[in-house]
Design an enzyme around this catalytic site. Structure first.
Site, PDB file in Angstrom:
ATOM      1  N   GLU A   1      -2.860 -14.915   2.409  1.00 32.66           N
ATOM      2  CA  GLU A   1      -1.459 -14.898   2.798  1.00 32.66           C
ATOM      3  C   GLU A   1      -1.023 -16.290   3.246  1.00 32.66           C
ATOM      4  O   GLU A   1      -1.851 -17.182   3.473  1.00 32.66           O
ATOM      5  CB  GLU A   1      -1.269 -13.896   3.934  1.00 32.66           C
ATOM      6  CG  GLU A   1      -1.893 -12.570   3.534  1.00 32.66           C
ATOM      7  CD  GLU A   1      -1.455 -11.419   4.398  1.00 32.66           C
ATOM      8  OE1 GLU A   1      -0.370 -11.509   5.006  1.00 32.66           O
ATOM      9  OE2 GLU A   1      -2.189 -10.432   4.443  1.00 32.66           O
TER      10      GLU A   1
ATOM     11  N   LYS B   1     -12.718  -4.454  11.433  1.00 34.98           N
ATOM     12  CA  LYS B   1     -13.414  -3.458  10.606  1.00 34.98           C
ATOM     13  C   LYS B   1     -14.807  -3.174  11.162  1.00 34.98           C
ATOM     14  O   LYS B   1     -15.274  -2.021  11.139  1.00 34.98           O
ATOM     15  CB  LYS B   1     -13.494  -3.955   9.164  1.00 34.98           C
ATOM     16  CG  LYS B   1     -12.111  -4.089   8.521  1.00 34.98           C
ATOM     17  CD  LYS B   1     -12.154  -4.920   7.247  1.00 34.98           C
ATOM     18  CE  LYS B   1     -10.766  -5.070   6.629  1.00 34.98           C
ATOM     19  NZ  LYS B   1     -10.746  -6.115   5.559  1.00 34.98           N
TER      20      LYS B   1
ATOM     21  N   VAL C   1       0.830  -1.201   0.000  1.00 33.53           N
ATOM     22  CA  VAL C   1       0.000   0.000   0.000  1.00 33.53           C
ATOM     23  C   VAL C   1       0.868   1.256   0.000  1.00 33.53           C
ATOM     24  O   VAL C   1       0.620   2.201  -0.757  1.00 33.53           O
ATOM     25  CB  VAL C   1      -0.986  -0.001   1.187  1.00 33.53           C
ATOM     26  CG1 VAL C   1      -1.840   1.251   1.164  1.00 33.53           C
ATOM     27  CG2 VAL C   1      -1.877  -1.239   1.133  1.00 33.53           C
TER      28      VAL C   1
END
Lengths: 433, 433
Positions: free
Chosen positions: A190, A205, A14
């Protein structure tokens, strides 16, 4: 034309995406907002490492404290990952009066209360659109677009990895393990997929979304979290026959008495509901406000570019705040809804799959236990044919309290005719809890 | 605690909804934003009329100029409908330094250029979230959340009435006229449904979206608009057999050379595309940004409460601007993309339905004309059985320029074997134009 000094802590997927896209669309941003950004420092763990995106000499530093110490850096972009190190960065950056932009959901979910208390006391704005659902602007939507709404509920598909796995299981009939292996091969999961699979990434979240909707940071210990490891190809098939898809749903809901219920669990969603059509790595959030009604946001929940898009939107907001002198009331924390609803009290319809002995009287026993706990049966489906010598029995149950359901389940599990661990999943959308 | 004086011009469905919801959620808004609103004046055509929502004495006035003249009114909410009268209000309110909030799409689409020029010269912010797709916060999304993106394209279902009619035609097989009658009975279509049906309501919204994405007000004369009156139950059925639903799609796209193409027309959308699952009166907007990728916003596109939600969000933004002294750079107009793309040059795949004579050689003639215009045929479907003595022939065509397509269509129409007016619809999503 003002140029705003920024520092980026962390230069992984990112971080380098933000740098690359700021270069690419910098002139567009300048035309639209009047602000430009200059990346003055990038903190990385290993400065010698060869990178996809090259950085000018003098920008790279091994220590994020150099970003905080640089008076020309007005905004610190925290994309390091982990929790302890970023928490320290937040503390020091806020004390130094710097705006912080982050995508760190675990940090905010675990330490949001402390961080926002400090930030409010110093009048420092924080931005974190990238922390929930990558490129989907759900945080701006809740803070600004739906500011005039009491949020009645939100249901989100907030983890692309688990949604990819469930979609593949749905489309091909494959079981969980090969679907996970495929996701790992394609780079959607992952090497250690634990947080994606066990529901905790989505739970972080959900805690952030609940904090925005209800002005409270819910302790993660109060969130009910169930991963997708227990979903089998059989469940997907039986749910499909009953008219549902199984999705990992983060559900946030205001109880009538003001308490909030937050849970993350595999959930049956009717085929005709828009959330059921969210496939693969996509994310979506379904929201009900008391004024706006139903609303859905859909997009990419992860990945270099979508997440960068949200970080850059936050940088534009930070620039606007700095452009007017740095003070920003924004959307204040509020405290309208009171305490968190214990999971035992939360209401939901359920899907219950049992593996039982194939003999008369079994259903009567199970139905008796459910009746004793006041749990109504909506429908019963018996599979044709045994699976591993056991008879699959699927019960769709009317709305029941989770506590009652667990009590009934314990009794059912202990029956001699019940041959394997029962599978219990929620069903949405439900009535109010 | 600052109370901001507002005036509401027009007290129909949306105006009274704004008033009612400000009353209902006023304390929530105050807690979240620190601002409260007091409605000082409401301008209505007929002050004596009995209303659903009652107003305090002294608030009602027959003249919107009273709102502009009141120094305590800082924000004027324009919800009168029409164009000439609201345009006059905008001119006078902006000159008086008042922030204006509106839901008037026709006004902005036709006079946006003049209005924003005046507002920019006076440094007065204007807000208009309610003008496009009711409760869906697409304007905030394009202005803020996707500020770091070049918008490659947007495809929207922007008119709930026509989407309701097409959904009913799809679900029941009924034809256009009875579906429209049903929509009128249910209050989803007005007594004069012309603007909804003929595509112009959606076109006004598309012009506003294009102005946000590309910084240009496109003259409505340059927008290609085709309504849904020409869609028959046969087309819906044939499209369905080919794997598509027919939706009224507003399409906004940046051409590679920088020009913008805007069109509104009945369009075939593949069943598996999310836009195909937007049913009934709901609206949705599909957006592609060069950084964020694909994104979808879905919600109620009209109605008292959803539209009020957007007006109230705009009021909160206006309050934030006033709270910091009234000056706001915001998202500036920009001019990156140049001129509008003439429709003749725009590229699209097409669905072409012909009614032809049932004899050998007909397909050869038609295919010959298409080949002469370099238009490739992707597939041909012949219906089983004649309709009104004519053979339905459906051709799915590869991407072609609209101009070429029209030339070919004129030649095909003039063939003796072609027995009725051909139906030509676009197919989305397409590659870049």
């Amino acid at each position: 034309m003002e140029s705003i000094g920024i520092g980026i802590a962390g230069f992984g997927t990112v971080g380098s995406g933000v740098y690359k896209n700021l270069e690419k669309n910098g002139s567009l941003l300048r035309e639209r907002t009047g602000a430009s950004f200059s990346v003055r420092k990038v903190a990385v763990k290993n400065p010698g490492k060869k990178r996809e995106v090259e950085l000018p000499a003098g920008v790279v530093t091994p220590d994020w404290r150099d970003l905080v110490a640089d008076p020309e850096i007005r905004v610190v972009v925290e994309l390091m990952g982990g929790v302890e190190e970023p928490l320290q960065l937040f503390r020091e950056a806020i004390l130094a009066g710097k705006i912080v932009v982050t995508g760190n959901k675990a940090l905010l979910a675990e330490h949001g209360h402390e961080i926002f208390q400090l930030a409010n006391s110093k009048n420092v704005p924080l931005f974190y659109e990238a922390a929930v659902a990558g490129g989907i602007p759900i945080i701006q939507a809740v803070r600004h677009a739906f500011v005039g709404n009491r949020i009645e509920s939100m249901q989100g598909i907030l983890n692309g990895t688990s949604n990819y796995i469930l979609t593949r299981m749905q489309d091909t009939g494959m079981d969980f393990a090969p679907a996970l292996a495929e996701a790992q091969e394609l780079g959607y999961a992952e090497a250690d997929p634990a947080l994606d699979i066990n529901g905790w990434d989505a739970a972080h979240k959900a805690i952030i979304l609940a904090s925005l909707a209800y002005g409270k940071w819910i302790p993660s210990s109060q969130v009910y979290v169930q991963g997708i490891e227990g979903v089998t190809a059989y469940d997907i098939r039986f749910a499909d026959m009953l008219g549902y898809k199984i999705k990992l749903i983060a559900s946030i809901r205001a109880h009538e008495d003001g308490r909030i219920a937050v849970r993350v669990c595999p959930t049956l969603i009717p085929h005709e509901h828009v959330l059921a059509s969210v496939s693969g790595v996509f994310n979506a959030i379904w929201l009900r406000g008391d004024v706006v009604g139903e609303s859905l946001f859909y997009g990419r929940g992860a990945g270099q570019d979508p997440t960068s898009s949200s970080v850059i939107a936050d940088l534009a907001q930070a620039a606007a705040v700095l452009g007017r002198g740095g003070n920003d009331r924004g959307f204040a924390a509020h405290d309208l809804y009171g305490d968190c609803l214990p999971m035992a009290e939360s209401l939901s319809p359920y899907y219950l799959r049992l593996a039982v002995e194939d003999r008369p009287g079994v259903l009567a026993q199970i139905a008796g236990i459910l009746a004793n706990h006041d749990i109504g049966i909506a429908s019963v489906m018996q599979s044709q044919g045994l699976i591993d010598g056991k008879l699959p029995l699927i019960l769709m149950l009317h709305q029941a309290r989770h506590g009652k359901m667990q009590e009934a389940l314990a009794e059912i599990s202990s029956l001699r005719c019940v041959l394997a661990e029962p599978r219990l999943f929620h069903v949405e959308p439900t009535k109010k809890v």
